[in-house]
Motif scaffolding. Structure first.
Motif, PDB file in Angstrom:
ATOM      1  N   LYS A   1      75.982 -74.710 -15.983  1.00  0.00           N
ATOM      2  CA  LYS A   1      76.597 -76.076 -15.585  1.00  0.00           C
ATOM      3  C   LYS A   1      75.616 -77.520 -14.949  1.00  0.00           C
ATOM      4  O   LYS A   1      76.034 -78.302 -15.620  1.00  0.00           O
ATOM      5  CB  LYS A   1      76.900 -75.613 -13.732  1.00  0.00           C
ATOM      6  CG  LYS A   1      78.895 -76.974 -13.778  1.00  0.00           C
ATOM      7  CD  LYS A   1      79.167 -76.646 -12.104  1.00  0.00           C
ATOM      8  CE  LYS A   1      80.261 -77.406 -12.118  1.00  0.00           C
ATOM      9  NZ  LYS A   1      80.674 -77.144 -10.612  1.00  0.00           N
ATOM     10  N   TYR A   2      74.721 -77.262 -14.423  1.00  0.00           N
ATOM     11  CA  TYR A   2      74.045 -78.545 -13.392  1.00  0.00           C
ATOM     12  C   TYR A   2      73.133 -79.086 -14.422  1.00  0.00           C
ATOM     13  O   TYR A   2      71.850 -79.722 -13.973  1.00  0.00           O
ATOM     14  CB  TYR A   2      73.952 -78.001 -12.187  1.00  0.00           C
ATOM     15  CG  TYR A   2      75.316 -78.310 -11.290  1.00  0.00           C
ATOM     16  CD1 TYR A   2      75.226 -79.832 -10.720  1.00  0.00           C
ATOM     17  CD2 TYR A   2      75.619 -77.158 -11.048  1.00  0.00           C
ATOM     18  CE1 TYR A   2      76.187 -79.173  -9.845  1.00  0.00           C
ATOM     19  CE2 TYR A   2      76.307 -76.923  -9.870  1.00  0.00           C
ATOM     20  CZ  TYR A   2      76.990 -78.449  -9.819  1.00  0.00           C
ATOM     21  OH  TYR A   2      77.711 -78.296  -8.934  1.00  0.00           O
TER      22      TYR A   2
ATOM     23  N   TRP B   1      71.922 -81.872 -16.080  1.00  0.00           N
ATOM     24  CA  TRP B   1      72.021 -83.294 -15.249  1.00  0.00           C
ATOM     25  C   TRP B   1      70.824 -83.995 -15.499  1.00  0.00           C
ATOM     26  O   TRP B   1      70.456 -85.028 -15.367  1.00  0.00           O
ATOM     27  CB  TRP B   1      72.145 -82.895 -13.509  1.00  0.00           C
ATOM     28  CG  TRP B   1      73.755 -83.474 -13.430  1.00  0.00           C
ATOM     29  CD1 TRP B   1      74.316 -82.655 -14.400  1.00  0.00           C
ATOM     30  CD2 TRP B   1      73.826 -82.652 -12.086  1.00  0.00           C
ATOM     31  NE1 TRP B   1      75.664 -82.895 -13.556  1.00  0.00           N
ATOM     32  CE2 TRP B   1      75.340 -82.941 -12.232  1.00  0.00           C
ATOM     33  CE3 TRP B   1      73.090 -83.183 -10.431  1.00  0.00           C
ATOM     34  CZ2 TRP B   1      76.278 -82.884 -10.832  1.00  0.00           C
ATOM     35  CZ3 TRP B   1      74.043 -82.709  -9.457  1.00  0.00           C
ATOM     36  CH2 TRP B   1      75.408 -82.826  -9.252  1.00  0.00           C
TER      37      TRP B   1
ATOM     38  N   THR C   1      75.800 -71.886 -12.891  1.00  0.00           N
ATOM     39  CA  THR C   1      75.303 -72.605 -12.409  1.00  0.00           C
ATOM     40  C   THR C   1      73.992 -73.090 -12.977  1.00  0.00           C
ATOM     41  O   THR C   1      74.048 -74.783 -12.917  1.00  0.00           O
ATOM     42  CB  THR C   1      74.833 -72.158 -10.204  1.00  0.00           C
ATOM     43  OG1 THR C   1      75.274 -71.192 -10.118  1.00  0.00           O
ATOM     44  CG2 THR C   1      74.578 -73.307  -9.909  1.00  0.00           C
TER      45      THR C   1
ATOM     46  N   ALA D   1      78.103 -79.160  -3.149  1.00  0.00           N
ATOM     47  CA  ALA D   1      77.065 -78.811  -4.250  1.00  0.00           C
ATOM     48  C   ALA D   1      75.916 -77.811  -3.111  1.00  0.00           C
ATOM     49  O   ALA D   1      75.952 -77.918  -2.320  1.00  0.00           O
ATOM     50  CB  ALA D   1      76.092 -80.259  -3.538  1.00  0.00           C
TER      51      ALA D   1
ATOM     52  N   LEU E   1      69.949 -77.141  -7.142  1.00  0.00           N
ATOM     53  CA  LEU E   1      69.706 -79.043  -7.303  1.00  0.00           C
ATOM     54  C   LEU E   1      68.413 -79.100  -6.598  1.00  0.00           C
ATOM     55  O   LEU E   1      67.912 -79.898  -7.440  1.00  0.00           O
ATOM     56  CB  LEU E   1      70.637 -79.583  -6.207  1.00  0.00           C
ATOM     57  CG  LEU E   1      71.985 -79.828  -7.201  1.00  0.00           C
ATOM     58  CD1 LEU E   1      73.144 -80.395  -6.202  1.00  0.00           C
ATOM     59  CD2 LEU E   1      71.589 -79.581  -8.732  1.00  0.00           C
TER      60      LEU E   1
ATOM     61  N   ASP F   1      73.277 -77.112  -3.209  1.00  0.00           N
ATOM     62  CA  ASP F   1      72.548 -77.741  -2.659  1.00  0.00           C
ATOM     63  C   ASP F   1      70.463 -77.263  -2.793  1.00  0.00           C
ATOM     64  O   ASP F   1      69.379 -78.002  -3.098  1.00  0.00           O
ATOM     65  CB  ASP F   1      72.153 -78.883  -1.578  1.00  0.00           C
ATOM     66  CG  ASP F   1      72.784 -77.783  -0.803  1.00  0.00           C
ATOM     67  OD1 ASP F   1      73.060 -76.945  -0.682  1.00  0.00           O
ATOM     68  OD2 ASP F   1      72.289 -78.923   0.426  1.00  0.00           O
TER      69      ASP F   1
ATOM     70  N   ALA G   1      74.643 -85.815  -4.528  1.00  0.00           N
ATOM     71  CA  ALA G   1      75.365 -84.037  -4.243  1.00  0.00           C
ATOM     72  C   ALA G   1      74.593 -83.796  -3.062  1.00  0.00           C
ATOM     73  O   ALA G   1      75.080 -82.284  -2.156  1.00  0.00           O
ATOM     74  CB  ALA G   1      74.674 -83.624  -5.559  1.00  0.00           C
TER      75      ALA G   1
END
Length: 199
Positions: free
Chosen positions: A127-128, A131, A124, A150, A155, A152, A144
């Motif tokens: 992958k993110y 951003w 994860t 998502a 995030l 979250d 998201a």
């Protein structure tokens, strides 16, 4: 040293996740056997043990599971719906998840990217994390958070190591979380009404 620290975090996170999942499954089995999820009388009897403190316990649980994955967030959402009903369950889920999201943001802002890397799933994270390099990060984050699919929790940690201001983060969480939680609550409530009475 960093590898050892990451290994310890992974052991803590994986262990707490497994333990929380086992406890959740055992409670779920207990609830089915005692008709806790299908009998209003049984559910009310169970909650009488906690009295007015039951919502507080649940809110704390939901906040903690955002910061540390004790159990999957969807399980907490369905627990709130089954225990407190659609409206109150939604409110308690919302409060707990918002509090946990803010704590996650502040922790990552305080301890930085190495902390986020240590507590996150590597797949994860990889992958993110890209951003953060995009000028549209805040818009991507808000979208998201609004969607119920998502990751979250992660995030929120990632937002803490971005340039996003805490006030803007709070605004996105407060405005974006209700829809995602409502979608979870609606779907899980339908499942509870259709499937649980058959068990």
């Amino acid at each position: 040293m960093e590898y050892v620290q990451r290994s310890r975090w992974n052991i803590l996170i994986n262990g707490s996740t497994i333990a929380g999942l086992i406890i959740t499954v055992l409670f779920f089995i207990y609830g089915i056997q005692t008709h806790l999820f299908t009998s209003q009388a049984a559910l009310q009897g169970f909650l009488q043990y906690f009295g007015w403190f039951a919502p507080v316990i649940f809110i704390i649980f939901q906040a903690i599971q955002v910061v540390l994955p004790i159990s999957p967030g969807s399980i907490g959402c369905v627990g709130g719906i089954l225990i407190f009903g659609s409206v109150q369950g939604f409110i308690y889920n919302y409060i707990g998840i918002c509090i946990g999201s803010m704590v996650a943001f502040l922790l990552s802002r305080r301890y930085g990217i190495s902390y986020v890397n240590n507590i996150s799933n590597k797949k994860t994270f990889n992958k993110y994390i890209g951003w953060l390099k995009k000028p549209s990060f805040e818009r991507l984050f808000a979208t998201a958070i609004f969607m119920p699919i998502a990751p979250d929790d992660f995030l929120c940690y990632m937002a803490g190591i971005s340039k996003m201001k805490f006030k803007k983060f709070i605004l996105i969480i407060i405005l974006g979380k209700p829809f995602a939680i409502a979608m979870y609550s609606l779907m899980l409530n339908l499942i509870a009404q259709r499937i649980l009475p058959l068990l």
